[in-house]
Design a protein around this motif. Structure first.
Motif, PDB file in Angstrom:
ATOM      1  N   UNK A  76       0.721  -1.212   0.025  1.00 48.72           N
ATOM      2  CA  UNK A  76       0.107   0.201  -0.211  1.00 48.72           C
ATOM      3  C   UNK A  76       0.925   1.160   0.090  1.00 48.72           C
ATOM      4  N   UNK A  77       0.655   2.275  -0.850  1.00 50.30           N
ATOM      5  CA  UNK A  77       1.109   3.513  -0.831  1.00 50.30           C
ATOM      6  C   UNK A  77       1.107   4.383   0.224  1.00 50.30           C
ATOM      7  N   UNK A  78       1.809   5.512   0.411  1.00 43.61           N
ATOM      8  CA  UNK A  78       1.943   6.486   1.631  1.00 43.61           C
ATOM      9  C   UNK A  78       2.604   7.486   1.250  1.00 43.61           C
ATOM     10  N   UNK A  79       2.543   8.410   2.088  1.00 44.34           N
ATOM     11  CA  UNK A  79       3.163   9.852   2.011  1.00 44.34           C
ATOM     12  C   UNK A  79       4.896   9.636   1.937  1.00 44.34           C
ATOM     13  N   UNK A  80       5.375   8.502   2.701  1.00 43.12           N
ATOM     14  CA  UNK A  80       6.944   8.307   2.320  1.00 43.12           C
ATOM     15  C   UNK A  80       7.361   7.742   1.168  1.00 43.12           C
ATOM     16  N   UNK A  81       6.321   6.854   0.777  1.00 46.69           N
ATOM     17  CA  UNK A  81       6.700   6.282  -0.865  1.00 46.69           C
ATOM     18  C   UNK A  81       6.538   7.312  -1.978  1.00 46.69           C
ATOM     19  N   UNK A  82       5.523   8.286  -1.673  1.00 49.83           N
ATOM     20  CA  UNK A  82       5.385   9.390  -2.496  1.00 49.83           C
ATOM     21  C   UNK A  82       6.647  10.291  -2.689  1.00 49.83           C
ATOM     22  N   UNK A  83       6.933  10.627  -1.546  1.00 49.19           N
ATOM     23  CA  UNK A  83       8.204  11.467  -1.475  1.00 49.19           C
ATOM     24  C   UNK A  83       9.257  10.852  -2.186  1.00 49.19           C
ATOM     25  N   UNK A  84       9.476   9.522  -1.672  1.00 48.74           N
ATOM     26  CA  UNK A  84      10.936   8.979  -2.702  1.00 48.74           C
ATOM     27  C   UNK A  84      10.425   9.039  -4.177  1.00 48.74           C
ATOM     28  N   UNK A  85       9.379   8.652  -4.546  1.00 49.27           N
ATOM     29  CA  UNK A  85       8.944   8.701  -6.009  1.00 49.27           C
ATOM     30  C   UNK A  85       9.392   9.907  -6.670  1.00 49.27           C
TER      31      UNK A  85
ATOM     32  N   UNK B 276      -6.803   3.369  -0.780  1.00 49.79           N
ATOM     33  CA  UNK B 276      -7.520   1.777  -0.481  1.00 49.79           C
ATOM     34  C   UNK B 276      -6.852   1.709   1.111  1.00 49.79           C
ATOM     35  N   UNK B 277      -7.713   1.774   2.016  1.00 53.22           N
ATOM     36  CA  UNK B 277      -7.503   1.406   3.426  1.00 53.22           C
ATOM     37  C   UNK B 277      -6.299   2.065   3.906  1.00 53.22           C
ATOM     38  N   UNK B 278      -6.190   3.601   3.359  1.00 53.21           N
ATOM     39  CA  UNK B 278      -5.112   4.475   3.723  1.00 53.21           C
ATOM     40  C   UNK B 278      -5.574   5.839   3.973  1.00 53.21           C
ATOM     41  N   UNK B 279      -5.020   6.763   3.870  1.00 57.27           N
ATOM     42  CA  UNK B 279      -5.053   8.134   4.033  1.00 57.27           C
ATOM     43  C   UNK B 279      -6.061   8.686   2.869  1.00 57.27           C
ATOM     44  N   UNK B 280      -6.842   9.919   3.365  1.00 56.86           N
ATOM     45  CA  UNK B 280      -7.408  10.783   2.322  1.00 56.86           C
ATOM     46  C   UNK B 280      -6.434  11.869   2.120  1.00 56.86           C
ATOM     47  N   UNK B 281      -6.655  12.471   0.757  1.00 60.40           N
ATOM     48  CA  UNK B 281      -5.476  13.364   0.087  1.00 60.40           C
ATOM     49  C   UNK B 281      -6.422  14.573  -0.183  1.00 60.40           C
TER      50      UNK B 281
END
Length: 275
Positions: free
Chosen positions: A1-10, A68-73
């Protein structure tokens, strides 16, 4: 599942020169979280469906995205010189609740949920409309940025009560602050009374922190989250972000003011990247 940390790395691994060449800021945020920046356009929808349960929000019906099953943005784009961010009819949120009347039924039913952490993704672009470059990406969790829901709802309820107490005015039921019918002698005019919420720019809200915010930089990311939130992410994601070794990247712990009581301090993770 993705998250903010994965997004920053991307984002660090896939820099873009400007928003005009990318299409739109909201698309950039979506691709950062879905890790589809380099994907062909035709293959993106399938990946979006895997990552997001909701991708159809707008300015009056939050959120813009739900993992999905994570944060709202919630996504906002402003000019770098802006002093406030327009939230329109939606007040700032520390958390997102499914019972919120502004949430559409399709969003409410897109997965099983009652409460989500909400992340504000705020893109500050250059003031030159002919070359709209993404200068700063703020990624701030609502519980670091906004007070609890009851603070805003109490003010709204007091305003609605005061409006409805005005004598000799014909009101009708509405989800807005008020609606007045038959304003003129011919009874042809109505008045909608709408809320227009604004919140101060993150650079002023968090000016007491050592974020190293520099409007002269070509591009920078500033992410703010409670330390407890950071520690809730999978170990693999935390290891990935902590292993980044590029110039301009930094991650540290500082104390932020509690939005419900500024006298209380909360340990928070501050992640920055500047080029």
């Amino acid at each position: 599942m993705t998250n903010i940390l994965e997004a920053i790395a991307t984002i660090i691994n896939h820099p873009i020169p400007d928003l005009l060449s990318y299409k739109a800021f909201e698309s950039f945020v979506k691709d950062a979280f879905a890790n589809t920046i380099d994907e062909p356009e035709l293959s993106k929808p399938e990946k979006y469906d895997e990552v997001f349960s909701w991708i159809r929000g707008n300015q009056n019906n939050p959120p813009n995205l739900m993992i999905r099953n994570g944060d709202a943005i919630e996504i906002n784009k402003i000019k770098i010189s802006s002093s406030q961010i327009q939230l329109n009819s939606s007040h700032p949120k520390s958390k997102l609740f499914s019972e919120n009347p502004q949430i559409t039924s399709r969003c409410r039913d897109c997965e099983t949920w009652t409460e989500k952490d909400i992340l504000y993704a705020i893109g500050a672009t250059s003031d030159d409309n002919t070359k709209e470059k993404l200068k700063t990406l703020w990624l701030i969790y609502g519980d670091c940025y906004a007070a609890s829901q009851e603070y805003y709802e109490r003010i709204r309820a007091q305003i609605v009560s005061g409006i409805n107490a005005i004598p000799d005015v014909e009101f009708s039921e509405t989800r807005e602050l008020g609606r007045v019918n038959k304003v003129d002698p011919l009874s042809t005019t109505s008045l909608r009374i709408r809320a227009m919420w604004l919140i101060n720019h993150p650079s002023s809200v968090f000016d007491y922190l050592n974020t190293g915010y520099d409007p002269k930089k070509n591009f920078q990311i500033i992410a703010i989250m409670k330390e407890s939130k950071y520690l809730s992410f999978p170990l693999d994601s935390r290891t990935k972000i902590e292993s980044i070794s590029v110039p301009g990247f930094n991650i540290n712990t500082q104390s932020i003011k509690c939005p419900d009581n500024p006298d209380n301090l909360i340990p928070a993770k501050i992640i920055t990247y500047k080029i």
